[in-house]
Design a protein around this motif. Structure first.
Motif, PDB file in Angstrom:
ATOM      1  N   THR A 113       0.682  -1.209   0.092  1.00 17.65           N
ATOM      2  CA  THR A 113       0.065   0.046  -0.032  1.00 17.65           C
ATOM      3  C   THR A 113       0.784   1.515  -0.042  1.00 17.65           C
ATOM      4  O   THR A 113       0.698   2.276  -0.633  1.00 17.65           O
ATOM      5  N   LEU A 114       2.094   1.456   0.725  1.00 14.56           N
ATOM      6  CA  LEU A 114       2.911   2.576   0.833  1.00 14.56           C
ATOM      7  C   LEU A 114       3.948   2.322  -0.141  1.00 14.56           C
ATOM      8  O   LEU A 114       4.295   3.458  -0.987  1.00 14.56           O
TER       9      LEU A 114
ATOM     10  N   ASN B 137      12.839  -0.497   2.877  1.00 19.97           N
ATOM     11  CA  ASN B 137      12.260  -1.617   3.312  1.00 19.97           C
ATOM     12  C   ASN B 137      10.736  -1.567   3.870  1.00 19.97           C
ATOM     13  O   ASN B 137      10.549  -0.713   4.893  1.00 19.97           O
ATOM     14  N   PHE B 138       9.658  -2.094   2.892  1.00 17.65           N
ATOM     15  CA  PHE B 138       8.330  -1.831   3.072  1.00 17.65           C
ATOM     16  C   PHE B 138       7.774  -3.454   3.257  1.00 17.65           C
ATOM     17  O   PHE B 138       6.597  -3.816   3.574  1.00 17.65           O
ATOM     18  N   ALA B 139       8.719  -4.415   3.163  1.00 14.73           N
ATOM     19  CA  ALA B 139       8.440  -5.873   3.184  1.00 14.73           C
ATOM     20  C   ALA B 139       7.776  -6.478   4.591  1.00 14.73           C
ATOM     21  O   ALA B 139       8.196  -5.925   5.414  1.00 14.73           O
ATOM     22  N   GLY B 140       6.929  -7.225   4.533  1.00 15.83           N
ATOM     23  CA  GLY B 140       6.348  -7.868   5.604  1.00 15.83           C
ATOM     24  C   GLY B 140       4.825  -8.453   5.263  1.00 15.83           C
ATOM     25  O   GLY B 140       4.297  -7.805   4.473  1.00 15.83           O
ATOM     26  N   GLU B 141       4.465  -9.414   6.123  1.00 18.19           N
ATOM     27  CA  GLU B 141       3.148  -9.988   6.210  1.00 18.19           C
ATOM     28  C   GLU B 141       2.186  -8.780   6.386  1.00 18.19           C
ATOM     29  O   GLU B 141       2.493  -7.940   7.320  1.00 18.19           O
ATOM     30  N   PRO B 142       1.104  -8.759   5.427  1.00 18.90           N
ATOM     31  CA  PRO B 142       0.111  -7.387   5.865  1.00 18.90           C
ATOM     32  C   PRO B 142      -0.310  -7.422   7.093  1.00 18.90           C
ATOM     33  O   PRO B 142      -0.499  -8.521   7.938  1.00 18.90           O
ATOM     34  N   MET B 143      -0.331  -6.298   7.799  1.00 18.83           N
ATOM     35  CA  MET B 143      -0.978  -6.087   9.198  1.00 18.83           C
ATOM     36  C   MET B 143      -2.546  -6.145   8.979  1.00 18.83           C
ATOM     37  O   MET B 143      -3.080  -6.708   9.952  1.00 18.83           O
TER      38      MET B 143
ATOM     39  N   ASN C 195      14.036   1.807   6.930  1.00 15.31           N
ATOM     40  CA  ASN C 195      13.219   0.620   7.152  1.00 15.31           C
ATOM     41  C   ASN C 195      11.655   1.210   7.765  1.00 15.31           C
ATOM     42  O   ASN C 195      11.863   2.287   8.612  1.00 15.31           O
ATOM     43  N   ALA C 196      10.824   0.775   7.283  1.00 12.47           N
ATOM     44  CA  ALA C 196       9.565   1.394   7.758  1.00 12.47           C
ATOM     45  C   ALA C 196       9.150   0.978   9.004  1.00 12.47           C
ATOM     46  O   ALA C 196       9.611   0.095   9.781  1.00 12.47           O
ATOM     47  N   SER C 197       8.326   1.883   9.608  1.00 10.14           N
ATOM     48  CA  SER C 197       7.898   1.756  10.880  1.00 10.14           C
ATOM     49  C   SER C 197       6.483   2.224  11.289  1.00 10.14           C
ATOM     50  O   SER C 197       6.003   2.526  10.092  1.00 10.14           O
ATOM     51  N   SER C 198       6.192   2.551  12.343  1.00  9.18           N
ATOM     52  CA  SER C 198       4.920   2.897  12.389  1.00  9.18           C
ATOM     53  C   SER C 198       4.758   3.779  13.837  1.00  9.18           C
ATOM     54  O   SER C 198       5.547   3.483  14.859  1.00  9.18           O
TER      55      SER C 198
END
Length: 157
Positions: free
Chosen positions: A11-12, A68-74, A115-118
């Motif tokens: 999405t991002l 890095n935006f990779a990862g299992e969807p939240m 690295n993506a964070s939130s």
């Protein structure tokens, strides 16, 4: 600038890739499914698989930045299995990218790794927050636990 974006179908990541490409940067995307991920992206955005992401590839391509935006969807129903997959996918990806960066000769190593964070790293009850706010995992807030673990790993590596 040549920018490599992991999780390119996310999405991002997709709109960022398109904006960077429109601004004149070269973008390379990384995806588990590169053919599917390439759909909807500008033709000038090259998408590779994780298997193709090697120190040699980054060196030859002269990648200057990795995002890095990779990862299992939240955004999915959470249960113990999906929560474990969400956390594991983010930690494994960070480890893999840090290991990749260590193997690239210093003269051609990317200048930055983002690295993506939130904002979810902060406790759900600690609002409002700013860059001086205390970061601690909130045991009642799953997203806080995930991002705290990721940020801890990044600082350790």
């Amino acid at each position: 600038m040549k920018v490599l974006i992991t999780g390119i179908s996310g999405t991002l990541a997709q709109p960022l890739a398109i904006a960077l490409q429109s601004a004149g940067h070269q973008v390379i995307g990384v995806s588990r499914e590169p053919i599917r991920a390439a759909v909807g992206l500008a033709k000038a955005i090259h998408v590779i698989s994780w298997e193709q992401l090697t120190p040699g590839f980054c060196s030859l391509q002269r990648v200057e930045a990795i995002i890095n935006f990779a990862g299992e969807p939240m955004m999915q129903r959470w249960n113990p299995r999906t929560k474990a997959a969400i956390l594991r996918s983010r930690l494994d990806t960070v480890r893999m990218i840090c290991n990749l960066l260590r193997q690239i000769p210093a003269r051609v190593r990317p200048e930055c790794f983002i690295n993506a964070s939130s904002v979810s790293i902060y406790s759900s009850c600690a609002l409002p927050v700013d860059e001086f706010s205390t970061v601690r995992p909130d045991l009642a807030f799953f997203q806080s636990q995930v991002w705290f673990a990721v940020e801890q790993l990044v600082t350790e590596l």
